[in-house]
Write a protein that holds these residues in place. Structure first.
Motif, PDB file in Angstrom:
ATOM      1  N   CYS A   8       3.683   8.238  11.341  1.00 50.61           N
ATOM      2  CA  CYS A   8       3.086   6.909  11.472  1.00 50.61           C
ATOM      3  C   CYS A   8       2.785   6.359  10.084  1.00 50.61           C
ATOM      4  CB  CYS A   8       1.832   6.924  12.337  1.00 50.61           C
ATOM      5  SG  CYS A   8       0.377   7.643  11.555  1.00 50.61           S
ATOM      6  N   GLU A   9       2.408   5.098  10.049  1.00 50.29           N
ATOM      7  CA  GLU A   9       2.128   4.435   8.778  1.00 50.29           C
ATOM      8  C   GLU A   9       0.813   3.672   8.877  1.00 50.29           C
ATOM      9  OE1 GLU A   9       5.547   2.850   6.137  1.00 50.29           O
ATOM     10  OE2 GLU A   9       4.699   1.065   7.105  1.00 50.29           O
ATOM     11  N   LEU A  10       0.062   3.657   7.786  1.00 48.62           N
ATOM     12  CA  LEU A  10      -1.188   2.905   7.708  1.00 48.62           C
ATOM     13  C   LEU A  10      -1.100   1.904   6.566  1.00 48.62           C
ATOM     14  CD1 LEU A  10      -4.258   2.446   8.386  1.00 48.62           C
ATOM     15  CD2 LEU A  10      -4.750   4.214   6.674  1.00 48.62           C
ATOM     16  N   LEU A  11      -1.471   0.662   6.841  1.00 40.90           N
ATOM     17  CA  LEU A  11      -1.543  -0.384   5.827  1.00 40.90           C
ATOM     18  C   LEU A  11      -3.012  -0.676   5.520  1.00 40.90           C
ATOM     19  CD1 LEU A  11      -0.346  -2.776   4.135  1.00 40.90           C
ATOM     20  CD2 LEU A  11      -0.568  -4.156   6.218  1.00 40.90           C
ATOM     21  N   ILE A  12      -3.373  -0.537   4.243  1.00 42.96           N
ATOM     22  CA  ILE A  12      -4.712  -0.908   3.790  1.00 42.96           C
ATOM     23  C   ILE A  12      -4.575  -2.129   2.893  1.00 42.96           C
ATOM     24  CG2 ILE A  12      -6.777  -0.200   2.536  1.00 42.96           C
ATOM     25  CD1 ILE A  12      -6.032   2.708   3.114  1.00 42.96           C
ATOM     26  N   LEU A  13      -5.323  -3.188   3.228  1.00 37.31           N
ATOM     27  CA  LEU A  13      -5.347  -4.390   2.405  1.00 37.31           C
ATOM     28  C   LEU A  13      -6.761  -4.590   1.871  1.00 37.31           C
ATOM     29  CD1 LEU A  13      -3.215  -6.854   4.565  1.00 37.31           C
ATOM     30  CD2 LEU A  13      -2.462  -5.524   2.576  1.00 37.31           C
ATOM     31  N   ASN A  50       3.740  -7.514  12.520  1.00 35.86           N
ATOM     32  CA  ASN A  50       4.477  -6.372  13.095  1.00 35.86           C
ATOM     33  C   ASN A  50       3.957  -5.014  12.618  1.00 35.86           C
ATOM     34  OD1 ASN A  50       6.217  -8.170  14.479  1.00 35.86           O
ATOM     35  ND2 ASN A  50       7.519  -8.351  12.658  1.00 35.86           N
ATOM     36  N   ARG A  51       2.720  -4.972  12.143  1.00 38.59           N
ATOM     37  CA  ARG A  51       2.107  -3.694  11.743  1.00 38.59           C
ATOM     38  C   ARG A  51       1.156  -3.244  12.847  1.00 38.59           C
ATOM     39  NH1 ARG A  51       3.444  -1.125   6.616  1.00 38.59           N
ATOM     40  NH2 ARG A  51       3.999  -2.784   5.154  1.00 38.59           N
ATOM     41  N   GLU A  52       1.070  -1.939  13.041  1.00 38.48           N
ATOM     42  CA  GLU A  52       0.193  -1.406  14.084  1.00 38.48           C
ATOM     43  C   GLU A  52      -1.137  -0.914  13.531  1.00 38.48           C
ATOM     44  OE1 GLU A  52       2.181   1.576  16.318  1.00 38.48           O
ATOM     45  OE2 GLU A  52       3.666   0.217  17.168  1.00 38.48           O
ATOM     46  N   ASN A  53      -1.109  -0.154  12.465  1.00 31.39           N
ATOM     47  CA  ASN A  53      -2.322   0.472  11.925  1.00 31.39           C
ATOM     48  C   ASN A  53      -2.725  -0.246  10.640  1.00 31.39           C
ATOM     49  OD1 ASN A  53      -2.092   2.455  13.987  1.00 31.39           O
ATOM     50  ND2 ASN A  53      -0.607   3.553  12.723  1.00 31.39           N
ATOM     51  N   ILE A  54      -3.809  -1.024  10.730  1.00 29.93           N
ATOM     52  CA  ILE A  54      -4.208  -1.885   9.614  1.00 29.93           C
ATOM     53  C   ILE A  54      -5.688  -1.706   9.325  1.00 29.93           C
ATOM     54  CG2 ILE A  54      -4.382  -4.273   8.787  1.00 29.93           C
ATOM     55  CD1 ILE A  54      -2.224  -4.889  11.034  1.00 29.93           C
ATOM     56  N   LEU A  55      -6.017  -1.650   8.041  1.00 34.95           N
ATOM     57  CA  LEU A  55      -7.400  -1.613   7.589  1.00 34.95           C
ATOM     58  C   LEU A  55      -7.570  -2.736   6.570  1.00 34.95           C
ATOM     59  CD1 LEU A  55      -9.904   0.250   8.029  1.00 34.95           C
ATOM     60  CD2 LEU A  55      -9.188   1.490   5.991  1.00 34.95           C
ATOM     61  N   LEU A  56      -8.530  -3.646   6.815  1.00 39.92           N
ATOM     62  CA  LEU A  56      -8.753  -4.799   5.950  1.00 39.92           C
ATOM     63  C   LEU A  56     -10.189  -4.738   5.418  1.00 39.92           C
ATOM     64  CD1 LEU A  56      -7.806  -7.511   4.762  1.00 39.92           C
ATOM     65  CD2 LEU A  56      -8.429  -8.600   6.934  1.00 39.92           C
ATOM     66  N   ILE A  57     -10.305  -4.616   4.095  1.00 35.32           N
ATOM     67  CA  ILE A  57     -11.604  -4.387   3.461  1.00 35.32           C
ATOM     68  C   ILE A  57     -11.846  -5.426   2.372  1.00 35.32           C
ATOM     69  CG2 ILE A  57     -13.015  -2.740   2.152  1.00 35.32           C
ATOM     70  CD1 ILE A  57     -12.359  -1.629   4.839  1.00 35.32           C
ATOM     71  N   VAL A 268      -2.145  -0.824  -0.050  1.00 35.60           N
ATOM     72  CA  VAL A 268      -1.817   0.606  -0.063  1.00 35.60           C
ATOM     73  C   VAL A 268      -1.128   0.933   1.261  1.00 35.60           C
ATOM     74  CG1 VAL A 268      -2.682   2.965  -0.297  1.00 35.60           C
ATOM     75  CG2 VAL A 268      -3.870   1.087  -1.475  1.00 35.60           C
ATOM     76  N   VAL A 269       0.026   1.559   1.165  1.00 35.43           N
ATOM     77  CA  VAL A 269       0.753   1.987   2.369  1.00 35.43           C
ATOM     78  C   VAL A 269       0.826   3.503   2.357  1.00 35.43           C
ATOM     79  CG1 VAL A 269       2.911   1.899   3.644  1.00 35.43           C
ATOM     80  CG2 VAL A 269       2.102  -0.141   2.444  1.00 35.43           C
ATOM     81  N   LEU A 270       0.347   4.115   3.439  1.00 35.29           N
ATOM     82  CA  LEU A 270       0.347   5.568   3.556  1.00 35.29           C
ATOM     83  C   LEU A 270       1.194   5.987   4.749  1.00 35.29           C
ATOM     84  CD1 LEU A 270      -3.052   4.748   3.043  1.00 35.29           C
ATOM     85  CD2 LEU A 270      -2.640   6.955   1.938  1.00 35.29           C
ATOM     86  N   GLN A 271       2.005   6.987   4.539  1.00 31.12           N
ATOM     87  CA  GLN A 271       2.826   7.544   5.618  1.00 31.12           C
ATOM     88  C   GLN A 271       2.282   8.914   5.990  1.00 31.12           C
ATOM     89  OE1 GLN A 271       6.614   7.258   3.645  1.00 31.12           O
ATOM     90  NE2 GLN A 271       7.097   5.305   4.633  1.00 31.12           N
ATOM     91  N   PHE A 272       2.227   9.156   7.288  1.00 35.67           N
ATOM     92  CA  PHE A 272       1.659  10.391   7.815  1.00 35.67           C
ATOM     93  C   PHE A 272       2.686  11.118   8.682  1.00 35.67           C
ATOM     94  CE2 PHE A 272      -1.833   7.509   7.127  1.00 35.67           C
ATOM     95  CZ  PHE A 272      -2.901   8.297   6.703  1.00 35.67           C
ATOM     96  N   LYS A 273       2.521  12.429   8.720  1.00 33.46           N
ATOM     97  CA  LYS A 273       3.254  13.249   9.694  1.00 33.46           C
ATOM     98  C   LYS A 273       2.223  14.101  10.421  1.00 33.46           C
ATOM     99  CE  LYS A 273       7.379  14.891   8.935  1.00 33.46           C
ATOM    100  NZ  LYS A 273       8.549  15.698   8.464  1.00 33.46           N
ATOM    101  N   ASN A 283       3.070  10.486   1.997  1.00 31.71           N
ATOM    102  CA  ASN A 283       3.461   9.550   0.935  1.00 31.71           C
ATOM    103  C   ASN A 283       2.414   8.465   0.779  1.00 31.71           C
ATOM    104  OD1 ASN A 283       5.508   8.696  -1.042  1.00 31.71           O
ATOM    105  ND2 ASN A 283       5.651   6.880   0.238  1.00 31.71           N
ATOM    106  N   LYS A 284       2.187   8.049  -0.500  1.00 29.04           N
ATOM    107  CA  LYS A 284       1.261   6.953  -0.813  1.00 29.04           C
ATOM    108  C   LYS A 284       1.980   5.965  -1.720  1.00 29.04           C
ATOM    109  CE  LYS A 284      -2.714  10.130  -0.997  1.00 29.04           C
ATOM    110  NZ  LYS A 284      -3.757  10.712  -1.871  1.00 29.04           N
ATOM    111  N   ALA A 285       1.839   4.688  -1.417  1.00 26.60           N
ATOM    112  CA  ALA A 285       2.428   3.649  -2.265  1.00 26.60           C
ATOM    113  C   ALA A 285       1.401   2.551  -2.488  1.00 26.60           C
ATOM    114  CB  ALA A 285       3.690   3.079  -1.629  1.00 26.60           C
ATOM    115  N   THR A 286       1.281   2.093  -3.740  1.00 24.65           N
ATOM    116  CA  THR A 286       0.328   1.030  -4.073  1.00 24.65           C
ATOM    117  C   THR A 286       1.069  -0.190  -4.600  1.00 24.65           C
ATOM    118  OG1 THR A 286       0.045   1.857  -6.323  1.00 24.65           O
ATOM    119  CG2 THR A 286      -1.477   2.685  -4.655  1.00 24.65           C
ATOM    120  N   GLU A 287       0.458  -1.354  -4.383  1.00 24.89           N
ATOM    121  CA  GLU A 287       1.104  -2.597  -4.793  1.00 24.89           C
ATOM    122  C   GLU A 287       0.049  -3.705  -4.841  1.00 24.89           C
ATOM    123  OE1 GLU A 287       4.449  -5.728  -2.986  1.00 24.89           O
ATOM    124  OE2 GLU A 287       4.120  -3.791  -1.995  1.00 24.89           O
ATOM    125  N   LEU A 288       0.277  -4.685  -5.706  1.00 26.40           N
ATOM    126  CA  LEU A 288      -0.505  -5.921  -5.672  1.00 26.40           C
ATOM    127  C   LEU A 288       0.394  -7.039  -5.191  1.00 26.40           C
ATOM    128  CD1 LEU A 288      -2.638  -5.851  -8.952  1.00 26.40           C
ATOM    129  CD2 LEU A 288      -3.257  -5.086  -6.656  1.00 26.40           C
TER     130      LEU A 288
END
Length: 528
Positions: A8-13, A50-57, A268-273, A283-288
């Motif tokens: 699965c994937e988590l998007l943190i904004l 189209n994202r399922e797992n989102i965290l907005l802080i 920040v996009v995180l991939q989980f298994k 996996n962790k990926a960061t971006e502005l």
């Protein structure tokens, strides 16, 4: 039921240091800018599609910073806070206390917190009497439909008492951020079940993220590097406060810091298994994600602040007086090299309000335009951008000299022996507001001299300043508390407090006199 090897994937904004910017405009001239919540909302909408797992802080400093929020706080605070309405509308999961959240006083802050549909997090801001978190909860855990559990822990720079008006933080204790995080991370490990730990820290970095070399005096205002290096168990660190653009990893911790005024969104996009009965990060990926000319505005966000904006614009356009002479700024750097009519005017207003005859002030930012012949409130807030109040403190002549030596560190000499701004006042965060210019004394700063020995002349009424004598000096509340590492001002006797905002004091000065004459007595200069 989740199966082994599922992913699965988590998007943190993250937003941080929005500073009351909703509309994409510069209030000094109403020109359009690539900033503000209405444009950030467009980025949020695009990123979450189209994202399922989102965290907005939101990471703090959201309810203060523009004429819109100032006008709301001064005249319309009986209505719902427009910044909170926007956060609610965009369905934020949480917010963290920033240092500027306190600027308009505790009554407005607590009312704003009450309006929220989400928790405010700050584990290290506690009630003095109970030692319990003063705003909501230190952390929360969000569980997603697939069972992924994310813990979010919030902390704030504990340096706030060095800057804030004491009446705005009465009854609060600001505990060391690093020590608090160590305690709460350990608590979470022992008492909670989660797959990812996110720390949202309204603070930044005290060292270069690549070399580890100190980038500021180690005052503990910013502790991000130490946090990443020494506290185990943090997966993501959301930062702010320094207004920097950062998207990287440090000690396997994903880090973002999304600039300021709503110019970018931290991502920040995180991939989980799913392995061994638990979601594990693979996996962790960061971006502005930056606001650009092509970024549209969300009209529903603008609508939430429209009433307040209209009244703010009307207020800004009110004429308040005239100037005979010239107080305009052509070159901000030159203003800091020798006495200027605008700086002399602000110091005179401070001395008039306080009833003393020594004052200091700063030119807060390089975009300050000075004052035109016909002055409006817009002109006032374009130059005086902070909600400062005034204090008169009693200090020695030696304290004044020490403060001038501190101010002189703003400058250095380049290879051609020309005076230029010391890089430490530019990076990692511009700090032009930490260079003061004085009225009521005469002085010369010689930048060719070694640091600590640059005050070449220091007079009072034409005579050498008595270093052992005591003087009553008016300055803004930030500086009077030692803000900007002016340690010589800390804990000095407070002779008088003037709780009116400086923008009001400046406006009232014009309203009473109608016409003000520009003057410059050339009582100080910087040489090499």
């Amino acid at each position: 039921m989740t199966k082994t090897n599922e992913t699965c994937e988590l998007l943190i904004l993250e937003t941080s240091d929005i500073h009351g910017n909703v509309f994409p405009i510069n209030y000094g001239n109403n020109h359009e800018t690539n900033s503000g919540f209405a444009k950030i909302a467009t980025l949020i909408k695009e990123e979450t599609k189209n994202r399922e797992n989102i965290l907005l802080i939101d990471n703090g400093d959201v309810i203060q910073g523009t004429p819109l929020t100032y006008h709301y706080a001064k005249f319309l605070s009986d209505k719902k806070n427009p910044m909170i309405s926007i956060l609610n509308h965009l369905e934020y999961d949480a917010a963290v206390m920033g240092n500027h959240e306190f600027n308009y006083g505790m009554e407005l802050l607590r009312a704003s917190v009450e309006e929220c549909n989400f928790p405010w997090l700050s584990a290290n801001i506690v009630n003095e009497a109970t030692n319990e978190p003063a705003f909501g909860t230190p952390y929360f855990i969000k569980e997603f439909p697939n069972g992924l559990r994310v813990a979010v822990l919030g902390v704030t720079t504990h340096y706030i008492p060095n800057w804030e008006n004491p009446s705005h933080i009465k009854g609060l204790t600001f505990v060391d951020t690093y020590e608090t995080l160590k305690k709460w991370v350990q608590y979470l490990k022992e008492n909670e079940n989660y797959d990812l730990l996110v720390v949202s820290y309204h603070g930044g970095f005290e060292r270069d993220l690549t070399t580890g070399e100190p980038t500021e005096s180690l005052t503990s205002e910013n502790q991000g590097y130490q946090i990443c290096k020494e506290i185990e168990g943090i997966d993501v660190l959301l930062t702010g406060h320094q207004h920097r653009t950062i998207a990287t990893t440090l000690h396997d911790i994903a880090i973002v810091q999304p600039s300021f005024n709503g110019q970018a969104l931290g991502k920040v996009v995180l991939q989980f298994k799913f392995l061994n009965g638990k979601w594990q990060v693979i996996n962790k990926a960061t971006e502005l994600v930056e606001v650009t000319d092509d970024t549209g505005v969300q009209e529903d966000v603008l609508a939430l602040a429209a009433e307040f904006e209209e009244k703010t614009q009307n207020w800004l356009d009110q004429p308040i007086g005239e100037i005979k002479g010239d107080m305009k700024i052509v070159d901000a750097f030159n203003v800091r090299l020798k006495d200027h009519s605008l700086i002399e005017f602000i110091n005179k207003v401070q001395m008039d309000a306080a009833g003393v005859d020594i004052s200091n002030t700063a030119l807060f930012h390089n975009g300050s335009p000075g004052l035109p012949e016909r002055v409006t409130m817009r002109d006032i807030v374009s130059n005086y951008i902070y909600p400062n109040t005034l204090k008169v403190i009693r200090i020695s002549g030696q304290d004044i000299k020490d403060a001038l030596e501190k101010c002189a560190t703003y400058f250095t000499l380049n290879d051609k022996k020309e005076i230029t701004v010391n890089p430490s006042f530019m990076d990692p965060k511009p700090q032009h507001y930490n260079y003061d210019m004085w009225e009521g004394i005469e002085y010369v700063l010689n930048i060719s001299n070694p640091v600590g020995a640059r005050v070449e002349k220091l007079l009072r009424n034409g005579e050498p300043l008595n270093l052992t004598a005591q003087y009553d000096v008016v300055m803004n509340n930030y500086r009077a508390g030692g803000g900007g590492d002016f340690e010589m001002f800390k804990d000095k006797p407070v002779i008088k407090e003037i709780q009116t905002d400086m923008t009001e004091i400046l406006a009232d000065y014009f309203l009473k006199r109608k016409t003000v004459e520009a003057s410059c007595n050339h009582n100080w200069k910087v040489i090499s």
